[in-house]
Design a protein around this motif. Structure first.
Motif, PDB file in Angstrom:
ATOM      1  N   ASN A 112       0.824  -1.207   0.000  1.00 46.46           N
ATOM      2  CA  ASN A 112       0.000   0.000   0.000  1.00 46.46           C
ATOM      3  C   ASN A 112       0.856   1.255   0.000  1.00 46.46           C
ATOM      4  O   ASN A 112       2.009   1.248   0.459  1.00 46.46           O
ATOM      5  CB  ASN A 112      -0.897   0.025   1.238  1.00 46.46           C
ATOM      6  CG  ASN A 112      -1.931  -1.092   1.226  1.00 46.46           C
ATOM      7  OD1 ASN A 112      -2.290  -1.613   0.170  1.00 46.46           O
ATOM      8  ND2 ASN A 112      -2.392  -1.472   2.398  1.00 46.46           N
ATOM      9  N   ASN A 115      -1.254  -0.025  -3.804  1.00 48.97           N
ATOM     10  CA  ASN A 115      -2.669   0.167  -3.481  1.00 48.97           C
ATOM     11  C   ASN A 115      -2.827   1.412  -2.607  1.00 48.97           C
ATOM     12  O   ASN A 115      -2.104   1.603  -1.642  1.00 48.97           O
ATOM     13  CB  ASN A 115      -3.181  -1.071  -2.726  1.00 48.97           C
ATOM     14  CG  ASN A 115      -4.619  -0.939  -2.290  1.00 48.97           C
ATOM     15  OD1 ASN A 115      -5.469  -0.453  -3.038  1.00 48.97           O
ATOM     16  ND2 ASN A 115      -4.914  -1.383  -1.076  1.00 48.97           N
ATOM     17  N   LEU A 172      -5.132   3.294   0.027  1.00 46.29           N
ATOM     18  CA  LEU A 172      -6.251   3.184   0.968  1.00 46.29           C
ATOM     19  C   LEU A 172      -6.875   4.569   1.137  1.00 46.29           C
ATOM     20  O   LEU A 172      -6.193   5.525   1.513  1.00 46.29           O
ATOM     21  CB  LEU A 172      -5.756   2.654   2.304  1.00 46.29           C
ATOM     22  CG  LEU A 172      -5.258   1.195   2.299  1.00 46.29           C
ATOM     23  CD1 LEU A 172      -4.663   0.838   3.647  1.00 46.29           C
ATOM     24  CD2 LEU A 172      -6.375   0.240   1.923  1.00 46.29           C
ATOM     25  N   GLU A 194      -8.971   0.329  -3.294  1.00 45.25           N
ATOM     26  CA  GLU A 194      -9.759  -0.836  -2.884  1.00 45.25           C
ATOM     27  C   GLU A 194     -11.006  -0.446  -2.094  1.00 45.25           C
ATOM     28  O   GLU A 194     -10.885   0.155  -1.028  1.00 45.25           O
ATOM     29  CB  GLU A 194      -8.857  -1.706  -2.003  1.00 45.25           C
ATOM     30  CG  GLU A 194      -9.525  -2.915  -1.403  1.00 45.25           C
ATOM     31  CD  GLU A 194      -8.610  -3.650  -0.416  1.00 45.25           C
ATOM     32  OE1 GLU A 194      -7.717  -3.001   0.177  1.00 45.25           O
ATOM     33  OE2 GLU A 194      -8.798  -4.857  -0.249  1.00 45.25           O
ATOM     34  N   MET A 205     -14.859  -2.100   8.717  1.00 48.25           N
ATOM     35  CA  MET A 205     -14.351  -0.716   8.873  1.00 48.25           C
ATOM     36  C   MET A 205     -15.534   0.230   8.675  1.00 48.25           C
ATOM     37  O   MET A 205     -15.774   0.725   7.562  1.00 48.25           O
ATOM     38  CB  MET A 205     -13.264  -0.410   7.831  1.00 48.25           C
ATOM     39  CG  MET A 205     -11.969  -1.136   8.061  1.00 48.25           C
ATOM     40  SD  MET A 205     -10.644  -0.454   7.011  1.00 48.25           S
ATOM     41  CE  MET A 205      -9.490  -1.798   7.040  1.00 48.25           C
ATOM     42  N   GLN A 253      -8.762  -2.421  -6.870  1.00 53.46           N
ATOM     43  CA  GLN A 253      -8.341  -3.665  -6.226  1.00 53.46           C
ATOM     44  C   GLN A 253      -9.616  -4.361  -5.761  1.00 53.46           C
ATOM     45  O   GLN A 253     -10.339  -3.839  -4.917  1.00 53.46           O
ATOM     46  CB  GLN A 253      -7.423  -3.362  -5.041  1.00 53.46           C
ATOM     47  CG  GLN A 253      -7.012  -4.603  -4.263  1.00 53.46           C
ATOM     48  CD  GLN A 253      -5.818  -4.333  -3.376  1.00 53.46           C
ATOM     49  OE1 GLN A 253      -4.782  -3.888  -3.865  1.00 53.46           O
ATOM     50  NE2 GLN A 253      -5.928  -4.580  -2.094  1.00 53.46           N
ATOM     51  N   HIS A 262     -14.356  -8.407   0.724  1.00 52.32           N
ATOM     52  CA  HIS A 262     -15.063  -7.133   0.942  1.00 52.32           C
ATOM     53  C   HIS A 262     -16.266  -7.004   0.009  1.00 52.32           C
ATOM     54  O   HIS A 262     -17.326  -6.515   0.400  1.00 52.32           O
ATOM     55  CB  HIS A 262     -14.129  -5.949   0.693  1.00 52.32           C
ATOM     56  CG  HIS A 262     -13.032  -5.834   1.706  1.00 52.32           C
ATOM     57  ND1 HIS A 262     -13.252  -5.809   3.055  1.00 52.32           N
ATOM     58  CD2 HIS A 262     -11.684  -5.713   1.548  1.00 52.32           C
ATOM     59  CE1 HIS A 262     -12.098  -5.688   3.696  1.00 52.32           C
ATOM     60  NE2 HIS A 262     -11.135  -5.634   2.801  1.00 52.32           N
ATOM     61  N   GLN A 308      -7.903  -9.911  -4.394  1.00 55.81           N
ATOM     62  CA  GLN A 308      -7.575 -10.563  -3.115  1.00 55.81           C
ATOM     63  C   GLN A 308      -8.716 -11.492  -2.710  1.00 55.81           C
ATOM     64  O   GLN A 308      -9.860 -11.290  -3.125  1.00 55.81           O
ATOM     65  CB  GLN A 308      -7.333  -9.515  -2.017  1.00 55.81           C
ATOM     66  CG  GLN A 308      -6.075  -8.692  -2.278  1.00 55.81           C
ATOM     67  CD  GLN A 308      -5.884  -7.572  -1.279  1.00 55.81           C
ATOM     68  OE1 GLN A 308      -6.856  -7.003  -0.785  1.00 55.81           O
ATOM     69  NE2 GLN A 308      -4.632  -7.244  -0.983  1.00 55.81           N
ATOM     70  N   ARG A 360     -13.475 -14.282   7.436  1.00 53.14           N
ATOM     71  CA  ARG A 360     -12.257 -13.872   6.707  1.00 53.14           C
ATOM     72  C   ARG A 360     -11.149 -14.919   6.835  1.00 53.14           C
ATOM     73  O   ARG A 360      -9.982 -14.600   7.015  1.00 53.14           O
ATOM     74  CB  ARG A 360     -11.762 -12.505   7.169  1.00 53.14           C
ATOM     75  CG  ARG A 360     -10.958 -11.820   6.074  1.00 53.14           C
ATOM     76  CD  ARG A 360     -10.560 -10.395   6.385  1.00 53.14           C
ATOM     77  NE  ARG A 360     -10.030  -9.792   5.175  1.00 53.14           N
ATOM     78  CZ  ARG A 360      -9.623  -8.548   5.059  1.00 53.14           C
ATOM     79  NH1 ARG A 360      -9.623  -7.743   6.084  1.00 53.14           N
ATOM     80  NH2 ARG A 360      -9.177  -8.085   3.907  1.00 53.14           N
TER      81      ARG A 360
HETATM   82  O1  LIG Z   1      -8.544  -5.654   2.580  1.00 54.51           O
HETATM   83  C1  LIG Z   1      -7.763  -5.085   3.320  1.00 54.51           C
HETATM   84  O2  LIG Z   1      -7.950  -4.972   4.511  1.00 54.51           O
HETATM   85  C2  LIG Z   1      -6.539  -4.559   2.655  1.00 54.51           C
HETATM   86  O3  LIG Z   1      -6.309  -5.025   1.395  1.00 54.51           O
HETATM   87  C3  LIG Z   1      -5.582  -3.630   3.175  1.00 54.51           C
HETATM   88  O4  LIG Z   1      -4.544  -3.484   2.576  1.00 54.51           O
HETATM   89  C4  LIG Z   1      -5.796  -2.765   4.345  1.00 54.51           C
HETATM   90  O5  LIG Z   1      -6.633  -3.088   5.297  1.00 54.51           O
END
Ligand SMILES: O=C(O)C(O)C(=O)CO
Ligand SMILES: [Mg+2]
Length: 261
Positions: free
Chosen positions: A60, A103, A105, A143, A150, A176, A181, A204, A211
């Motif tokens: 990231n 990446n 955030l 992403e 979160m 991403q 997610h 991912q 998870r």
């Molecule tokens: O999905 C995630 O949590 C992530 O790809 C990340 O890099 C940060 O939380």
């Protein structure tokens, strides 16, 4: 055939980050990725990659103060200078680690913040970063992250990500697509992936709920991996999950793909 990258922010938690690279190599991963390389000397990481023969797939941009709970600074209007300095740092690390993709955030929305201002800040920051990274030969992704894990994360859906991309109006900017997610935020995993295929730069995986490893939950990863092949996804598949027991003991799901590789 999917090519799997070990996400070392999640896998092999029993050893320090630098030692996780060797463990991933021993288990058959061809690449590694993680949230942040910046706490380590880039030459030390580069040596570990060379010694073990795995490549760096992704990390990231500098995410702010992770330990204090920050999850990126891309949308934060009062952190633009820091974001821009972070691009130089990321380029420095990516060149040393021969990392093809970084990446961004977006970050958590501050209480009471104006969502339109956060969108504008994120789009401007991505528009600043994308050409600079392109000049260095590095692809930029960002992403969507689900708001159950979160709750105030600013970008949680692909629709929102597409709007931000339209606002940024730059090349070298993709999504991403983290299947975990996306399952929580919106579902319809493969139709959305197929519709956005040309706009997805990294993938991912983890299962839901929990998870954990692919195959431990409701997501049909056998189907998804076959669809990645059918659609011609040639990038790394980041394994960003919490091992149910140990990482190595839980790798049965990956064995068929290793054997046929
Ligand atoms: O999905 C995630 O949590 C992530 O790809 C990340 O890099 C940060 O939380
Ligand atoms: Mg992810």
């Amino acid at each position: 055939m999917p090519r799997f990258a070990a996400n070392l922010s999640f896998l092999y938690p029993e050893v320090p980050l630098i030692e996780r690279i060797g463990k991933a190599a021993a288990d058959g991963f061809g690449a590694v990725e993680y949230v942040s390389p910046y706490e380590l000397d880039k030459d030390v990481i580069a040596d570990a990659l060379t010694e073990t023969g795995v490549v760096q797939a992704l990390f990231n941009l500098p995410p702010g103060d992770w330990a204090a709970g920050e999850r990126g600074i891309g949308c934060l209007p009062d952190r633009v200078e820091e974001f821009r300095r972070g691009i130089d740092t990321a380029i420095d690390y990516a060149k040393a680690l021969k990392c093809p993709t970084v990446n961004c955030l977006a970050g958590l929305a501050p209480t009471g913040a104006d969502a339109a201002e956060l969108d504008r800040t994120l789009a401007d920051n991505l528009a600043y970063a994308a050409p600079r990274l392109a000049d260095a030969g590095i692809a930029l992704v960002f992403e969507p992250i689900n708001r159950r894990d979160m709750p105030t994360y600013h970008v949680s859906t692909t629709d929102h990500a597409e709007r931000i991309m339209a606002m940024a109006g730059v090349d070298n900017l993709k999504i991403q697509y983290d299947f975990y997610h996306m399952q929580i935020s919106q579902g319809d995993l493969i139709p959305t992936f197929e519709r956005l295929f040309d706009r997805i730069g990294h993938v991912q995986v983890a299962d839901n709920p929990g998870r954990n490893e692919p195959g431990t939950g409701e997501i049909n990863y056998g189907f998804i991996f076959a669809e990645l092949d059918r659609l011609g996804y040639a990038g790394w598949v980041g394994c960003e999950y919490k091992p149910k027991t140990t990482t190595t003991a839980g790798l049965g799901w990956m064995a068929p793909y290793l054997r046929r590789a």
